[in-house]
Design an enzyme around this catalytic site. Structure first.
Site, short mmCIF file in Angstrom:
data_model
loop_
_atom_site.label_atom_id
_atom_site.label_comp_id
_atom_site.label_asym_id
_atom_site.label_seq_id
_atom_site.Cartn_x
_atom_site.Cartn_y
_atom_site.Cartn_z
N SER A 1 0.82 -1.21 0.00
CA SER A 1 0.00 0.00 0.00
C SER A 1 0.86 1.26 0.00
O SER A 1 2.01 1.25 0.43
CB SER A 1 -0.91 0.02 1.23
N1 SAM Z 1 -0.59 -4.96 4.19
C1 SAM Z 1 0.11 -5.21 2.97
C2 SAM Z 1 1.51 -4.66 2.97
O1 SAM Z 1 1.87 -3.97 3.94
O2 SAM Z 1 2.25 -4.93 2.03
C3 SAM Z 1 -0.66 -4.72 1.77
C4 SAM Z 1 -1.26 -5.84 1.11
S1 SAM Z 1 -2.21 -5.74 -0.33
C5 SAM Z 1 -2.83 -4.12 -0.49
C6 SAM Z 1 -3.61 -6.69 0.23
C7 SAM Z 1 -3.30 -8.14 0.50
O3 SAM Z 1 -4.49 -8.79 0.94
C8 SAM Z 1 -2.81 -8.93 -0.71
O4 SAM Z 1 -1.55 -9.46 -0.47
C9 SAM Z 1 -3.87 -10.01 -0.89
O5 SAM Z 1 -3.36 -11.24 -1.35
C10 SAM Z 1 -4.41 -10.13 0.52
N2 SAM Z 1 -5.74 -10.74 0.64
C11 SAM Z 1 -6.83 -10.59 -0.15
N3 SAM Z 1 -7.86 -11.32 0.32
C12 SAM Z 1 -7.40 -11.94 1.45
C13 SAM Z 1 -7.99 -12.84 2.39
N4 SAM Z 1 -9.26 -13.24 2.30
N5 SAM Z 1 -7.23 -13.26 3.42
C14 SAM Z 1 -5.93 -12.88 3.56
N6 SAM Z 1 -5.32 -12.05 2.69
C15 SAM Z 1 -6.04 -11.58 1.65
#
Ligand code: SAM
Length: 212
Positions: free
Chosen positions: A61
């Site tokens: 993000s």
């Molecule tokens: N917090 C992260 C960082 O600091 O890099 C940003 C991550 S990205 C914007 C959102 C993440 O949510 C992705 O890696 C995606 O694979 C994950 N995601 C989506 N649906 C999910 C779920 N149901 N459970 C766990 N992770 C999930």
């Protein structure tokens, strides 16, 4: 080395100028080496206030978003926090810098393994697992705070259930194009809710999220 430190300081000033006021949050972001959390070709852009690609087609993000969400969560030092969407591990590292006990879930195995290794190498105290975060992580509940870093079509009920009394959930809710950040505070059986800003997140995919 000095260049990275200066770039990090400049980023903190940018966040301050964009309205981030919580000094604890700014200090935590000022400590985490974001260049370690991005793919090597993007390391030189690590201190630009922008989202960047990571493995598995996901993104780390934008620093402003991380700062804003963390400010809204307002975690106490030693608070128990659940993060859904570990991604690169950057947000988890920021929470650990704030003194939180962090639990984080990622659905992509590749990201889960990479982030776990990096967080361990950096000495951050973070428990992580690979799975569907839309159902939370009951084993360690209740949580003082839950932060969801992917966009949900609605608030998953299990996350509300797993909030402690006085706990707070921060989650982007909307369609796949734009979302508002919903901040829900639980007091007894009462939920106080407010929506802030327009954001753009990758979708939350799972049982209580968008379908695969
Ligand atoms: N917090 C992260 C960082 O600091 O890099 C940003 C991550 S990205 C914007 C959102 C993440 O949510 C992705 O890696 C995606 O694979 C994950 N995601 C989506 N649906 C999910 C779920 N149901 N459970 C766990 N992770 C999930």
């Amino acid at each position: 080395m000095n260049r990275l430190l200066n770039e990090r300081k400049d980023l903190i000033e940018t966040l301050r100028s964009k309205g981030i006021r919580n000094e604890r949050v700014l200090k935590a972001l000022g400590k985490v080496e974001r260049q370690l959390f991005v793919l090597p070709p993007f390391a030189r852009k690590a201190y630009e206030d922008t989202a960047l690609p990571i493995a598995s087609g996901q993104t780390i993000s934008q620093p402003y978003t991380v700062a804003f969400m963390t400010e809204q969560l307002d975690p106490k030092s030693d608070g128990k926090i659940l993060e859904i969407g570990t991604g690169s591990g950057y947000q988890a590292a920021v929470l650990a810098e704030l003194g939180c006990r962090v639990f984080t879930i990622e659905r992509h195995m590749e990201l889960h393994l990479q982030s776990r290794k990096l967080l361990e190498q950096l000495g951050y105290r973070v428990a992580s697992k690979c799975g569907d975060g839309t159902v939370g992580w009951t084993e360690f509940s209740p949580y003082d705070g839950i932060i969801v870093t992917a966009a949900a079509p609605q608030v998953p009920d299990p996350l509300i259930s797993q909030l402690a009394d006085g706990g707070r959930l921060v989650i982007p809710v909307g369609d796949t194009e734009t979302q508002d950040l919903r901040v829900i505070t639980k007091t007894g059986e009462t939920l106080e809710q407010r929506d802030v800003h327009g954001f753009k997140f990758v979708p939350l995919i799972g049982k209580m999220g968008w379908e695969r």
